[in-house]
Scaffold this motif. Structure first.
Motif, mmCIF file in Angstrom:
data_model
loop_
_atom_site.group_PDB
_atom_site.id
_atom_site.type_symbol
_atom_site.label_atom_id
_atom_site.label_comp_id
_atom_site.label_asym_id
_atom_site.label_seq_id
_atom_site.Cartn_x
_atom_site.Cartn_y
_atom_site.Cartn_z
ATOM 1 N N SER A 424 43.057 65.076 3.804
ATOM 2 C CA SER A 424 42.556 64.629 5.109
ATOM 3 C C SER A 424 43.699 64.142 6.009
ATOM 4 N N LEU A 425 44.695 63.466 5.418
ATOM 5 C CA LEU A 425 45.844 63.009 6.204
ATOM 6 C C LEU A 425 46.654 64.212 6.707
ATOM 7 N N ASN A 426 46.813 65.212 5.838
ATOM 8 C CA ASN A 426 47.549 66.422 6.255
ATOM 9 C C ASN A 426 46.827 67.132 7.395
ATOM 10 N N GLN A 427 45.512 67.161 7.304
ATOM 11 C CA GLN A 427 44.715 67.784 8.363
ATOM 12 C C GLN A 427 44.894 67.036 9.689
ATOM 13 N N GLU A 428 44.907 65.703 9.597
ATOM 14 C CA GLU A 428 45.019 64.869 10.798
ATOM 15 C C GLU A 428 46.398 64.992 11.450
ATOM 16 N N ILE A 429 47.415 65.110 10.612
ATOM 17 C CA ILE A 429 48.789 65.099 11.160
ATOM 18 C C ILE A 429 49.142 66.428 11.835
ATOM 19 N N LYS A 430 48.390 67.483 11.536
ATOM 20 C CA LYS A 430 48.682 68.787 12.140
ATOM 21 C C LYS A 430 48.633 68.739 13.664
ATOM 22 N N THR A 431 47.735 67.926 14.195
ATOM 23 C CA THR A 431 47.629 67.784 15.659
ATOM 24 C C THR A 431 48.912 67.229 16.242
ATOM 25 N N PHE A 432 49.427 66.184 15.582
ATOM 26 C CA PHE A 432 50.666 65.554 16.071
ATOM 27 C C PHE A 432 51.861 66.492 15.873
ATOM 28 N N LEU A 433 51.853 67.220 14.750
ATOM 29 C CA LEU A 433 52.952 68.145 14.484
ATOM 30 C C LEU A 433 53.007 69.250 15.540
ATOM 31 N N LYS A 434 51.851 69.728 15.938
ATOM 32 C CA LYS A 434 51.794 70.783 16.946
ATOM 33 C C LYS A 434 52.352 70.296 18.282
ATOM 34 N N THR A 435 52.011 69.055 18.612
ATOM 35 C CA THR A 435 52.512 68.462 19.859
ATOM 36 C C THR A 435 54.030 68.369 19.847
ATOM 37 N N ASN A 436 54.581 68.050 18.667
ATOM 38 C CA ASN A 436 56.032 67.847 18.557
ATOM 39 C C ASN A 436 56.793 69.107 18.177
ATOM 40 N N GLN A 437 56.115 70.250 18.079
ATOM 41 C CA GLN A 437 56.746 71.440 17.515
ATOM 42 C C GLN A 437 57.989 71.883 18.276
ATOM 43 N N ASP A 438 57.898 71.865 19.609
ATOM 44 C CA ASP A 438 59.052 72.302 20.402
ATOM 45 C C ASP A 438 60.278 71.442 20.133
ATOM 46 N N GLN A 439 60.035 70.122 20.047
ATOM 47 C CA GLN A 439 61.148 69.211 19.749
ATOM 48 C C GLN A 439 61.737 69.512 18.385
ATOM 49 N N GLN A 440 60.847 69.717 17.417
ATOM 50 C CA GLN A 440 61.310 69.962 16.057
ATOM 51 C C GLN A 440 62.151 71.231 15.986
ATOM 52 N N ASP A 441 61.748 72.258 16.741
ATOM 53 C CA ASP A 441 62.480 73.525 16.712
ATOM 54 C C ASP A 441 63.875 73.390 17.300
ATOM 55 N N ASN A 442 63.982 72.530 18.310
ATOM 56 C CA ASN A 442 65.274 72.376 18.999
ATOM 57 C C ASN A 442 66.267 71.518 18.240
ATOM 58 N N ARG A 443 65.754 70.686 17.337
ATOM 59 C CA ARG A 443 66.666 69.774 16.626
ATOM 60 C C ARG A 443 67.122 70.426 15.333
ATOM 61 N N LYS A 444 68.117 71.239 15.436
ATOM 62 C CA LYS A 444 68.651 71.951 14.279
ATOM 63 C C LYS A 444 69.751 71.127 13.634
ATOM 64 N N LYS A 445 69.801 71.193 12.323
ATOM 65 C CA LYS A 445 70.829 70.431 11.604
ATOM 66 C C LYS A 445 72.218 71.016 11.858
ATOM 67 N N ASP A 446 72.345 72.351 11.691
ATOM 68 C CA ASP A 446 73.658 72.965 11.783
ATOM 69 C C ASP A 446 73.825 73.643 13.129
ATOM 70 N N SER A 447 73.924 72.842 14.208
ATOM 71 C CA SER A 447 74.002 73.415 15.551
ATOM 72 C C SER A 447 75.310 73.076 16.237
ATOM 73 N N TYR A 448 76.364 72.881 15.441
ATOM 74 C CA TYR A 448 77.640 72.478 16.017
ATOM 75 C C TYR A 448 78.174 73.497 17.011
ATOM 76 N N THR A 449 77.969 74.788 16.729
ATOM 77 C CA THR A 449 78.610 75.804 17.555
ATOM 78 C C THR A 449 77.649 76.502 18.499
ATOM 79 N N LYS A 450 76.437 75.919 18.723
ATOM 80 C CA LYS A 450 75.441 76.570 19.577
ATOM 81 C C LYS A 450 75.976 76.764 20.998
#
Length: 600
Positions: A424-450
């Motif tokens: 149930s918690l995983n189901q609930e958090i999907k809404t918040f994850l979707k909202t933050n998806q663009d941010q999550q995609d942009n924050r790459k760990k290995d982006s030194y040379t982008k």
């Protein structure tokens, strides 16, 4: 300005100060391939775009365009003059400067700021001497002895005591040739309504405050009797800005880099006690909350910050504010929890440094664990509705995490504490994850040379002659023979105006007998924009073994474009003349020629 310094002296000092070592004092650098990358100190950024190359001894930021060598870096970042930079780099490597240069530096140091810095140096010596060796400093000496400080520690931090004689300091500084009115304006002295000039810090123990270069820029003072206020700092000025300074940063920064984490305290004594106990990657704010400027400064040096504030309510609130700021600048935050009303200084004095490390620092909790505990004070968790609101609030924060493992861990903590299924918690958090998806995609760990890649892509889109000019300049900077050939066949017949200026300087540079050295060539340029451009070209243009045929091709491409442009300009002049002579037929024929040439 460089005329005051012989070229061989500049060369020796520059060669003795590796650019990676110097910049590492300001930026946490990570090696990626042949270059080092970090967060740019010249502008705010979260993705590292600041690059340093060791073999060329230059730097360039793909974000803001700044570039140059080690001397340029310090002059731009610190606002130092050329001579001041040379002196700083010489002192850094223990190189003795000729007396004429030292004298020149002293002659130039006549500004108001320099006078104030000089006054602080004299006061630091005075206060420290009084504390250690004079009867007038006995009260301060006893205070620090009760706080458990050794003479070695007192000497290291240059702790002092301002005597409980209001006019003593003013008299001392006046005898040293300082103008009291200027020191009153700076807040070192105070002018009373009766005309009496008194010491701002009289009757207090003194903590000298240095900037990151180790230059004393102010004092922190503590009352040791009932004098109010209990704590007093130097007044705010261009030199002393509490929001930008961190206590002990000058001594701690090398240990911060070594340990790859910084320990953040609230008070001077916390820092000093920890340092005395052998914990040296320690810093403190200036009696104020952590600021965004300080958070960004820390992030440039280190990824992990352990916050260790007092355990009272005010300390917990300050911990949350500091942790939130550090999280926003992408620091990995840990919280050291002190129990039973202890502050770091008292804990170390009571239980020792080893216990502080093993029982306070090592078991530090994550920001999320702290946040979940901190948040509970705002909810009545006996109430089901408050429980649900609390869970929703925590889920929003968990959704911001990049790591799915971390998310699952804290979801399990919530599920266990409130007897809710993980599904149930995983189901609930999907809404918040979707909202933050663009941010999550942009924050790459290995982006030194982008951003560097973006520069290469831009470069490929430039006209062939533009790329040819850039590439040719790179080879010319590394080989005088190639430069001589280009000079003979092209001269300054480059198509880009800035390139023309660069090669003109380069011809003169080699004629003066200088060796192929990109860093030294940049040093000879006076125009800042040209320095940045040379750094950019050399950092973004690949260098391979080049044949004479390839050099001929570059020259041919550049010459053809130059001749085409010259021919078109000639036709345009003829067209204009035909129009002025009222000969539309000739003007139209010339226009067709121009179009045809441009098409070619």
């Amino acid at each position: 300005m460089s005329n005051f310094v012989p070229e061989d002296v500049i060369e020796d000092i520059r060669n003795a100060n590796d650019i990676v070592d110097v910049i590492s004092d300001y930026v946490q650098l990570n090696k990626q391939g042949r270059n080092y990358f970090g967060l740019c100190p010249f502008h705010d950024e979260k993705t590292p775009s600041f690059s340093v190359t060791q073999d060329k001894q230059i730097f360039h930021c793909f974000g803001c365009g700044k570039g140059g060598n080690v001397i340029t870096f310090l002059m731009e970042l610190e606002g130092l003059t050329f001579i001041e930079t040379i002196k700083y780099l010489a002192d850094r490597r223990g190189i003795e400067l000729p007396q004429s240069i030292v004298q020149t530096t002293k002659t130039q140091a006549t500004s108001s700021d320099e006078q104030i810095l000089s006054a602080y140096k004299w006061l630091e010596k005075l206060y420290h001497y009084l504390l250690r060796f004079a009867k007038d400093g006995q009260e301060g000496k006893e205070y620090f002895a009760k706080r458990g400080l050794t003479n070695e520690t007192i000497d290291l931090f240059k702790l002092g005591y301002a005597p409980n004689q209001k006019t003593f300091t003013a008299s001392f500084l006046e005898k040293k040739g300082f103008h009291l009115q200027q020191l009153q304006k700076a807040g070192i002295l105070i002018n009373k309504s009766n005309g009496e000039t008194i010491d701002r810090f009289y009757g207090r123990v003194i903590f000298p405050i240095r900037n990151h270069l180790g230059v004393i820029v102010g004092f922190g003072a503590r009352s040791i009797d009932k004098q109010a206020p209990k704590y007093l700092n130097s007044s705010e000025s261009q030199l002393f800005q509490k929001s930008k300074l961190l206590y002990n940063f000058d001594l701690a920064k090398k240990h911060i880099r070594k340990e790859n984490e910084a320990i953040l305290f609230e008070g001077y004594m916390d820092v000093i006690s920890a340092y005395q106990a052998g914990i040296k990657n320690v810093i403190a704010t200036m009696g104020t909350s952590l600021t965004e400027s300080q958070a960004r400064l820390l992030r440039r040096y280190v990824e992990t910050v352990i916050i260790c504030y007092d355990s009272d309510e005010a300390g917990i609130e300050a911990t949350y504010r500091a942790a939130h700021l550090l999280e926003q600048v992408d620091c990995h935050v840990k919280i050291a929890v002190l129990k039973d009303g202890f502050d770091p200084d008292t804990y170390i004095q009571t239980y020792g440094g080893d216990n502080f490390i093993n029982k306070v620092l090592q078991p530090s909790e994550t920001f999320m664990s702290f946040y979940m505990r901190y948040l509970k004070k705002d909810f009545k968790l006996q109430s089901k509705s408050d429980q649900l609101r609390y869970i929703q609030t925590v889920l929003k924060e968990i959704a911001k995490m990049n790591s799915s493992i971390e998310r699952e861990y804290y979801l399990k903590v919530l599920a266990s504490e409130f007897n809710i299924t993980l599904e149930s918690l995983n189901q609930e958090i999907k809404t918040f994850l979707k909202t933050n998806q663009d941010q999550q995609d942009n924050r790459k760990k290995d982006s030194y040379t982008k951003k560097a890649t973006h520069f290469y892509q831009q470069k490929r889109l430039l006209p062939a002659y533009h790329n040819a000019e850039r590439q040719l300049i790179v080879y010319m900077l590394q080989d005088r023979t190639i430069t001589d050939k280009v000079k003979e066949e092209l001269g300054v017949a480059f198509n880009i105006d800035q390139h023309k200026i660069i090669v003109t300087h380069l011809y003169a540079y080699y004629e003066e007998g200088h060796p192929p050295d990109i860093s030294l060539f940049i040093e000879k340029l006076e125009d800042e924009s040209l320095k940045h451009l040379v750094a950019e070209i050399t950092m973004t243009s690949p260098v391979y073994e080049v044949s004479s045929d390839e050099i001929k091709d570059y020259i041919r491409i550049i010459r053809e474009e130059y001749e085409d442009v010259s021919y078109i300009n000639k036709l345009k002049k003829e067209q204009k003349m035909a129009e002025q002579q009222n000969d539309p037929l000739t003007a139209a024929k010339i226009a067709l020629k121009i179009i045809e040439q441009q098409r070619k």
